[in-house]
Scaffold this active site. Structure first.
Site, mmCIF file in Angstrom:
data_model
loop_
_atom_site.group_PDB
_atom_site.id
_atom_site.type_symbol
_atom_site.label_atom_id
_atom_site.label_comp_id
_atom_site.label_asym_id
_atom_site.label_seq_id
_atom_site.Cartn_x
_atom_site.Cartn_y
_atom_site.Cartn_z
ATOM 1 N N CYS A 93 -8.641 -45.134 -76.113
ATOM 2 C CA CYS A 93 -7.672 -44.030 -76.117
ATOM 3 C C CYS A 93 -7.178 -43.743 -74.689
ATOM 4 O O CYS A 93 -6.434 -44.538 -74.148
ATOM 5 C CB CYS A 93 -8.232 -42.792 -76.806
ATOM 6 S SG CYS A 93 -6.940 -41.585 -77.219
ATOM 7 N N HIS A 180 -10.037 -44.868 -82.119
ATOM 8 C CA HIS A 180 -11.344 -44.329 -81.753
ATOM 9 C C HIS A 180 -12.462 -44.852 -82.651
ATOM 10 O O HIS A 180 -12.849 -44.178 -83.615
ATOM 11 C CB HIS A 180 -11.319 -42.801 -81.870
ATOM 12 C CG HIS A 180 -10.609 -42.100 -80.779
ATOM 13 N ND1 HIS A 180 -11.185 -41.838 -79.545
ATOM 14 C CD2 HIS A 180 -9.357 -41.586 -80.723
ATOM 15 C CE1 HIS A 180 -10.323 -41.183 -78.786
ATOM 16 N NE2 HIS A 180 -9.203 -41.018 -79.473
ATOM 17 N N GLU A 182 -15.481 -44.772 -81.966
ATOM 18 C CA GLU A 182 -16.643 -43.898 -81.738
ATOM 19 C C GLU A 182 -16.588 -42.600 -82.539
ATOM 20 O O GLU A 182 -17.582 -41.877 -82.630
ATOM 21 C CB GLU A 182 -16.782 -43.585 -80.236
ATOM 22 C CG GLU A 182 -15.881 -42.501 -79.686
ATOM 23 C CD GLU A 182 -14.444 -42.926 -79.422
ATOM 24 O OE1 GLU A 182 -13.744 -42.184 -78.704
ATOM 25 O OE2 GLU A 182 -14.022 -43.994 -79.919
#
Length: 234
Positions: A93, A180, A182
């Site tokens: 990001c 993302h 994560e």
């Protein structure tokens, strides 16, 4: 392997208490025991002394823009340039965007608005550390986009909304991704709810939250990152 996490932001306070900070999310994604992790709070003025402090580096997401006039952002770009070719790099990001800017690309606040909810990217270049498939589905949360490629970078995966959504660099061991891997779906939903009515209208927030009902490729892309780092440091 010693993996340095360059922290460039933090979740909203309520979400941080439930889900931890971004370095915690990456340790969970990649495996708590997969690496010897070191965290540097770059957004608080903490930079590594040199690229050799760790074997590889990962740059996290942030609510800041790479064009914001904050001293630490310029310092981070300087560090990335110093690390070029000396240590493998992974950007997620904001990390994707700041790497592009540091290496000669361009990032803007996109007139397309927010990329929010689960987004699907087509894999345009299958690297040798990937294991398929021909698309990935992951959480998106961004308003900025890379709009000019850095020299020696190629688009690895993308969709119509983000045509430069994932990059691979051919002049150094470096990859980056706008999405993302994560973000657990529960965290992504909590983040949307925390910003409902301020950054996002109700209809936009509801649509994004509904997108999290389908499976995603977080585990697969986490494996890709591990594979990339293993090959880049072999």
């Amino acid at each position: 392997m010693k993996l340095g996490i360059l922290k460039t932001g933090a979740p909203p306070p309520g979400a941080r208490e439930r889900f931890g900070g971004y370095p915690d999310m990456f340790r969970k994604l990649l495996g708590e025991d997969a690496y010897d992790y070191s965290v540097f709070a770059v957004d608080e003025g903490e930079l590594p002394a040199s690229p050799e402090v760790c074997d590889a580096w990962l740059v996290t997401g942030s609510s800041c823009g790479v064009y914001d006039p904050l001293p630490w952002i310029g310092e981070l770009k300087g560090f990335l340039n110093a690390a070029k070719g000396r240590a493998p790099l992974v950007g997620i990001c904001f990390g994707h965007q700041v790497m592009a800017e540091a290496f000669g690309g361009k990032v803007i606040k996109s007139p397309k608005g927010w990329g929010l909810g689960e987004h699907q990217y087509a894999v345009l270049r299958a690297e040798d550390w990937m294991d398929g498939p021909d698309h990935i589905r992951l959480p998106a949360s961004h308003q900025d986009q890379v709009v000019e490629l850095p020299p020696h970078a190629e688009v690895m995966a993308a969709n119509a909304f983000a045509p430069m959504g994932a990059l691979v660099y051919r002049d150094q061991p470096a990859i980056s991704l706008q999405l993302h891997p994560e973000f657990e779906p529960q965290y992504a939903v909590a983040l949307i709810e925390a910003r409902r009515g301020s950054r996002y209208a109700d209809e936009e927030a509801d649509r994004a939250i509904a997108s999290y009902r389908a499976p995603d490729d977080r585990a697969r892309v986490g494996g890709w990152i591990r594979n990339f780092l293993a090959r880049a440091t072999a």
